[in-house]
Design an enzyme around this catalytic site. Sequence first.
Site, PDB file in Angstrom:
ATOM      1  N   ARG B 297      74.994  -6.027  76.995  1.00 37.33           N
ATOM      2  CA  ARG B 297      75.589  -7.195  77.669  1.00 37.33           C
ATOM      3  C   ARG B 297      75.675  -6.970  79.170  1.00 37.33           C
ATOM      4  NH1 ARG B 297      80.266  -9.153  73.272  1.00 37.33           N
ATOM      5  NH2 ARG B 297      78.720 -10.137  71.912  1.00 37.33           N
ATOM      6  N   TYR B 438      71.441 -15.016  74.815  1.00 37.89           N
ATOM      7  CA  TYR B 438      71.270 -13.819  73.969  1.00 37.89           C
ATOM      8  C   TYR B 438      72.258 -12.703  74.306  1.00 37.89           C
ATOM      9  CZ  TYR B 438      67.593 -11.916  77.280  1.00 37.89           C
ATOM     10  OH  TYR B 438      66.858 -11.449  78.330  1.00 37.89           O
ATOM     11  N   GLU B 439      72.376 -11.763  73.414  1.00 37.10           N
ATOM     12  CA  GLU B 439      73.450 -10.750  73.480  1.00 37.10           C
ATOM     13  C   GLU B 439      74.830 -11.406  73.539  1.00 37.10           C
ATOM     14  OE1 GLU B 439      72.898  -7.717  72.865  1.00 37.10           O
ATOM     15  OE2 GLU B 439      70.723  -7.794  73.069  1.00 37.10           O
ATOM     16  N   GLY B 440      74.969 -12.529  72.875  1.00 40.40           N
ATOM     17  CA  GLY B 440      76.260 -13.228  72.844  1.00 40.40           C
ATOM     18  C   GLY B 440      76.305 -14.332  73.872  1.00 40.40           C
ATOM     19  N   GLN B 445      81.163 -14.386  74.927  1.00 39.93           N
ATOM     20  CA  GLN B 445      81.718 -13.522  75.978  1.00 39.93           C
ATOM     21  C   GLN B 445      83.141 -13.957  76.314  1.00 39.93           C
ATOM     22  OE1 GLN B 445      79.797 -10.959  76.793  1.00 39.93           O
ATOM     23  NE2 GLN B 445      78.145 -11.872  75.592  1.00 39.93           N
TER      24      GLN B 445
END
Lengths: 596, 596
Positions: B297, B438-440, B445
């Site tokens: 992240r 992506y990656e949350g 977040q």
Amino acid sequence: MSYTAPIKDMLFVMKELAGLEDIATLPGFEDANLDTAQAVLEESAKLCGEVLAPLNVEGDRNPSSWKDGVVTATPGFKDAFRQFAEGGWQGVQHPVDYEGQGLPKLIATACIEMLNASNLSFALCPLLTDGAIEALLTAGSEEQKQIYVPKLISGEWTGTMNLTEPQAGSDLALVRTRAEPQGDGSFKLFGTKIFITWGEHDMAKNIAHLVLARTPDAPEGVKGISLFIVPKFLVNEDGSLGERNDVHCVSIEHKLGIKASPTAVLQFGDHGGAIGHLIGEENRGLEYMFIMMNAARFAVGMQGVGVSDRAYQKAVAYAKDRVQSRPVDGSAKQSVAIIQHPDVRRMLSTMRGLTEASRALAYVAAAHCDIAHRHPDEAKRAGHQAIYEYLVPIVKGWSTELSIDVTSLGVQVHGGMGFIEETGAAQYYRDARILPIYEGTTAIQANDLIGRKTVRDGGKVAKSLLAGVAETIGALGAQQGAAFDSMKTYLTQGHRSLSAAVDFVVTNTKGDPNAVFAGSVPYLKLAGVVLGGWQMARALLVAAEKRAEDPSFYGAKIATAQFYAEHVLPLASAFEASIVSAKGGESVLALSEDQF
Amino acid sequence: MSYTAPIKDMLFVMKELAGLEDIATLPGFEDANLDTAQAVLEESAKLCGEVLAPLNVEGDRNPSSWKDGVVTATPGFKDAFRQFAEGGWQGVQHPVDYEGQGLPKLIATACIEMLNASNLSFALCPLLTDGAIEALLTAGSEEQKQIYVPKLISGEWTGTMNLTEPQAGSDLALVRTRAEPQGDGSFKLFGTKIFITWGEHDMAKNIAHLVLARTPDAPEGVKGISLFIVPKFLVNEDGSLGERNDVHCVSIEHKLGIKASPTAVLQFGDHGGAIGHLIGEENRGLEYMFIMMNAARFAVGMQGVGVSDRAYQKAVAYAKDRVQSRPVDGSAKQSVAIIQHPDVRRMLSTMRGLTEASRALAYVAAAHCDIAHRHPDEAKRAGHQAIYEYLVPIVKGWSTELSIDVTSLGVQVHGGMGFIEETGAAQYYRDARILPIYEGTTAIQANDLIGRKTVRDGGKVAKSLLAGVAETIGALGAQQGAAFDSMKTYLTQGHRSLSAAVDFVVTNTKGDPNAVFAGSVPYLKLAGVVLGGWQMARALLVAAEKRAEDPSFYGAKIATAQFYAEHVLPLASAFEASIVSAKGGESVLALSEDQF
């Protein structure tokens, strides 16, 4: 990938905010009542939803293509254009005398929104044709009108606007295309035009290019530009088609979006000269072009509204369908549709609020245009014309800038799927990106808003609109409840911010132009946010009164107005800070070129 | 299309804001002084500028391709990856014990920014490999570390993260991939993973897939997920490659951007089972994956900074080159380069200010991570770790959200040319769009920022950061001039807004979670705007003191800080209104599902 025209909201705005019933009292618009509007919108919605919307993705995957000077539109477009033309849709707002339908711009605006929501690329062809019709009606000779306008309205022919050259984009003073008089009243044109939307295609039998060019002794700069009509095929006196003219499409662009709409490089006169005829008087071309451009700018604003609504509809459908994660309030043990999650709600409400506000502001502007054209009282006409002209750069600039945010949120709602082209959300994000650029970038709109629309009359029109906002704030004051409380608070703040910005612009443009123009786009956006918020407040007042008649529809209006008040209007004070408090744009201009 | 790494600004941030000299006093980092940093950055800049940046457009035009299960990277990528690996760049921040360079994350962060600025698609492969290395170092057995980590660091092999399944995106509780124990300590995996970045390619000899899956008796939900390592080719005891494992790439996605980076659908176990080994303990997979994810992240946040800088550099170059229109202040009779126009300045300054602020905040976060890992005092370590963890979702969410605005402005600066793909500005706009997903997603977040990072400690870390902001405001108070005046005013306002939001979150999350989560993303953005502004203020203080040493560089720092204060920080109060004043998110949640 479907599209359902929001007829109910459109009619609400037309009736309650834009005053359709008053428009229908104007001479020539006697039939343009709510029933007519509804019937027209329903027919338009059919064509757009059933024919044009399904072709939108096809145009993205299979763009119009060029080969040896010939441009072939995306499969299906030619037939769709035939249906569009046969339905009389090109003529909705054009005069009955030239075989148009003679309906108010207000009704046409809803049709144009649908057209764009269903298929931006397709809609560009009629959009440019509308511009050509406007210019001919304003500045063309009677003969030119008789020859061209009915053919353009029937869709037998289409029109284009040829302004841009490689060295002349925003800056039309740099136009170099030459027009040489032939002694018989005609001219031969020589030059290169770029970014010509639907500049070549196979959907119609002829294309009427309206072209900016310079005659041999023309003065330099914008005062030496004339407007010519250059048909793809020469037109005989009886209106039949003659020889192919010397204007050729040498390539089309490979673009980020609106791929079905061919963006042509046109070469005039490479084989002896493209034959054209002067429209109106020599050296007044830019003035005439501005007539086309004002109509086109307003229409591009509607492209912003349209693509925003389309992206919203798609995001809502996905959010109702996609199941993921439990609710944050623990109200369910199982994963729920993501529309249940507060942040997805916030995104959808932002998309919805911005779309509704920009729609309402544009329709209100269209109504001012109708009154400006048809009211029997000359002073009234002038007053409404001035308001319309103030609103055009806002409708164009604000609606298109926000369409980028809205289509971007549309991708975000889809999560990872949004980034996959097959999903379709990304197309709107790509397509929308041109809207704040063509027909004058947002900065060009903002310059217009400052120079011609705010400073020239000492802020008179702006202040008359602000007086309207104040009146609405007064009406809100009599009402109770959270929606009214929020709207009162933030519309009052917005009114204060916009007033301060108008005063700043009026006071400083002459003495410190850099300071004012450093905040030009923020001023345009501020005006959009506040005047759009004003329409949301007016809608709130109507909805609260009528709530019992249709609790779901009016309840949604109330909630959306409240959301807009709390999540969009607060931006007004941030814009005010950037425009007014920022000490004359000092920080914008502080760096030398090499410090960048 | 070139890229010049902003080494001077990077070193300024590292030294003056992130405290590199203090980092160099920590055990193990004794060599990591400013000279080392400069040498490393200069070498990295060479590789990125000369090798990777030119390949960026190639990757867009000629994406990685799939045929019969084999993915071939964009031409040139394999050789570039070899150069990257041979230069030791995968190992910058990894331990010397495993053949890494053992440098601070702070220095690695600058290298990662360059890598991403030069080529987002390429950079994703090392980014995921970094994550795999982190996870193995944290939870892997000694044997697993010995076998895999040196090979991953050398670039002989690469790594992936396999989380997402068609029904399990943000919601990992829904993961269904099965892992069946084979009695010999190994498992056989069966299932489908989607959106696997660099999940298959030809740049390395082997790929170590880290995969989330469920063992037969695992509990439902996130507490029943385990982490496995599943190599593309089985690995013999001596580390040599054995048979092809039963994990196959059945397709790759057709995406809006980052097209050179293959996004794979991986099928595990269609031919008897993919052999994998458990990492760490059963059912603790999500915990370990979070280690990878936190690193990833943060790195995705750097992707935002990188692509923003790249877009800024390109826009500046165009604005200096493109001549169009006379200055609004009449200071020249001729058309000038568009960088002379106030609105172009405003756009470029916005791009610059946001990029610098997000860079500074990220580097400061990286320094906290370094101290958290290396400080001899345990309490200090814990304190810095908590700050780092608070900042990670902000670095990820804010830097990526703003990269959309920055790359969009980059297109706008180019006018019509920006919409033409050949120009290259549009690629950044397309590429950036995945970063807040992506990656949350940003909402994920923001949930993390609220739940784990703000509420869990009662706002303690947030308030300690706010105390730092207050201290800086105090220091600004002693200074004179327009830049200081603006920064004082708007950072004070920002401090007030962020404090109010933190209090609101801490007070209401338990009792009224919907109200808080309705403002979750605005809270994240508010924190980014204010904490980024704090770094700009700190930079301003340093620059004012050192101005005489290098008037151009420090003068630009001062002007950019002032611009940020006047054009970005005012947003803080708008966010505060949406989060705090909006009566508990009422309007966000008012509509029923069918009212949308």
